[in-house]
Design an enzyme around this catalytic site. Structure first.
Site, PDB file in Angstrom:
ATOM      1  N   SER A  81       0.796  -1.237   0.000  1.00 38.98           N
ATOM      2  CA  SER A  81       0.000   0.000   0.000  1.00 38.98           C
ATOM      3  C   SER A  81       0.826   1.283   0.000  1.00 38.98           C
ATOM      4  O   SER A  81       0.250   2.369  -0.012  1.00 38.98           O
ATOM      5  CB  SER A  81      -0.956   0.011   1.196  1.00 38.98           C
ATOM      6  N   SER A 139      -5.532   3.859   4.815  1.00 39.52           N
ATOM      7  CA  SER A 139      -5.119   2.845   3.839  1.00 39.52           C
ATOM      8  C   SER A 139      -6.329   2.116   3.261  1.00 39.52           C
ATOM      9  O   SER A 139      -6.298   0.906   3.031  1.00 39.52           O
ATOM     10  CB  SER A 139      -4.137   1.837   4.457  1.00 39.52           C
ATOM     11  N   GLU A 175      -5.801  -3.117  -5.948  1.00 44.54           N
ATOM     12  CA  GLU A 175      -6.057  -3.717  -4.639  1.00 44.54           C
ATOM     13  C   GLU A 175      -7.219  -4.716  -4.710  1.00 44.54           C
ATOM     14  O   GLU A 175      -8.183  -4.482  -5.428  1.00 44.54           O
ATOM     15  CB  GLU A 175      -6.430  -2.626  -3.624  1.00 44.54           C
ATOM     16  N   LYS A 242       3.520   6.420   4.942  1.00 46.16           N
ATOM     17  CA  LYS A 242       2.517   5.505   4.410  1.00 46.16           C
ATOM     18  C   LYS A 242       3.048   4.082   4.542  1.00 46.16           C
ATOM     19  O   LYS A 242       4.149   3.774   4.089  1.00 46.16           O
ATOM     20  CB  LYS A 242       2.209   5.798   2.928  1.00 46.16           C
ATOM     21  N   GLY A 244       2.497  -0.318   4.305  1.00 45.28           N
ATOM     22  CA  GLY A 244       1.982  -1.323   3.381  1.00 45.28           C
ATOM     23  C   GLY A 244       2.187  -2.716   3.957  1.00 45.28           C
ATOM     24  O   GLY A 244       3.154  -2.954   4.683  1.00 45.28           O
TER      25      GLY A 244
END
Length: 297
Positions: A81, A139, A175, A242, A244
Site C-alpha cells: 500500500s 489505507s 487492490e 505511508k 503497506g
C-alpha cells in the site's frame, strides 16, 4: 531453524548488501565514500535480519547534507500500500484543487477488503479529496482503487512514476491483488531507494506545486496505520508516512521525518519473510528506522 528459512537465508547471503555514507552538497552528491558509520550500520541491519528472521531493505537520506544510509537499497520488494502516496500524488498532479470537491461515485461491486471509510458511503459517494484522505489516512483499499481509476489503472501509475524519473517502480495490479506476492515476483515491486527518491519528489520536491504538496503531506501526517513503524523509531519527531502489508510477512513504511531544528530525512524501510503466511512485526520497522537515523550524524 526450518529448512525453508535456512535456504532463504543462504540466498540472502549471496545478495549484495551495502551500507554507504557520503557527505556532499545536494542535489548531486559525489559517489559514496567509506565512513566509520558504514561497518556499524551494516552490522545493525544484519543483526535485525537475524533477530527477526526477515529481509530488510533501507534507504535514508539527510536532505540537508545528501548523506545516505543504504542496506539492500536496490533489491526489489513488494511495495504493497505504499503505492497510495504516488497514486494520490498522481491524481493531485492532474486535478485542479477546486475539482477535489467533485463527488466520486462507486457501487457495492467496487468494494474490496479493508475499506473502512468507503464502505460507509456507497450510497452517496465521496468527494475526491475525501477519497484521497481515506486512502492515505486509513489505507482504504477501495479508495486506492478509485485513485487507480482516476489515473487509468496501473499503467497510469506507471506513467506517474516515469514522469518523475522513477524507472524502477513497477505497477501491474490493483487492490487487493497487488498484495499477492511471492519471492522473485517482479509485479508491483520497487526498491527502498526508488520509493524514497520518488517520495522526496512528491513530499519535498517539485513533483507538485506547494499548495498541492501541502495537501498530500498533511494527509500523510494524519496517517493512522504507522504509529508502530517509522514513527516509533523516531519518537517525538514529526512524521508523514505511508505503510503497506502483503504476503510473505511484507511490512513496509516510507516517510519523511523532521528532526528538531534540522532539515527533513526521507526514510524507506521495506521488509519481508521467507514464509507466505509469516506474520508482520512492526517493531522491526521501528528498529530499522532507529538504526538508519543513528547512522546519520
Amino acid at each position: 531453524m526450518s529448512v525453508t528459512y535456512r535456504r532463504w537465508a543462504a540466498l540472502l547471503a549471496l545478495s549484495a548488501v551495502s551500507l554507504a555514507a557520503c557527505s556532499a552538497p545536494a542535489p548531486a552528491p559525489p559517489p559514496a565514500a567509506a565512513s566509520p558509520v558504514a561497518a556499524s550500520g551494516r552490522a545493525d541491519f544484519e543483526q535485525l535480519e537475524r533477530t527477526y528472521r526477515a529481509r530488510v531493505g533501507v534507504y535514508a537520506v539527510d536532505t540537508a547534507t545528501g548523506r545516505e544510509v543504504t542496506f539492500r537499497a536496490d533489491e526489489r520488494f513488494a511495495y504493497a500500500s505504499t503505492h497510495k502516496v504516488f497514486s494520490a500524488g498522481g491524481v493531485l498532479q492532474r486535478t485542479p484543487i477546486a475539482e477535489l470537491d467533485r463527488t466520486v461515485t462507486y457501487g457495492k461491486q467496487d468494494l474490496v477488503v479493508n475499506s473502512p471509510v468507503t464502505e460507509k458511503h456507497v450510497a452517496t459517494g465521496l468527494p475526491l479529496r475525501a477519497v484521497m484522505d481515506a486512502t492515505l489516512r486509513y489505507s482504504d483499499n477501495t479508495g486506492g482503487n478509485l485513485l487507480f481509476r482516476e489515473l487509468g489503472g496501473p499503467e497510469g501509475l506507471n506513467a506517474v512514476f516515469r514522469g518523475i524519473g522513477d524507472t524502477t517502480s513497477h505497477a501491474d495490479r490493483i487492490e487487493p491483488e497487488l498484495n499477492d506476492t511471492f519471492p522473485g515476483d517482479l509485479r508491483d515491486t520497487s526498491t527502498p531507494r526508488a520509493l524514497a527518491v520518488s517520495l522526496r519528489a512528491f513530499a519535498l520536491g517539485d513533483a507538485l506545486p506547494e499548495d498541492k504538496r501541502k495537501i498530500l503531506v498533511d494527509m500523510m501526517r494524519a496517517n493512522t496505520t504507522g504509529d508502530q513503524n517509522i514513527r516509533a523509531g523516531v519518537p517525538g519527531w514529526a512524521v508523514a508516512d505511508k505503510t503497506g502489508t502483503a504476503a510473505y510477512g511484507t511490512r513496509n513504511d516510507i516517510g519523511v521525518v523532521w528532526p528538531p531544528n534540522r532539515a527533513p530525512i526521507v526514510v524507506s524501510v521495506l521488509t519481508d519473510r521467507p514464509d507466505k503466511d509469516a506474520e508482520i512485526d512492526n517493531k522491526l520497522l521501528a528498529d530499522a528506522t532507529a538504526a538508519a537515523v543513528k547512522a546519520l550524524p
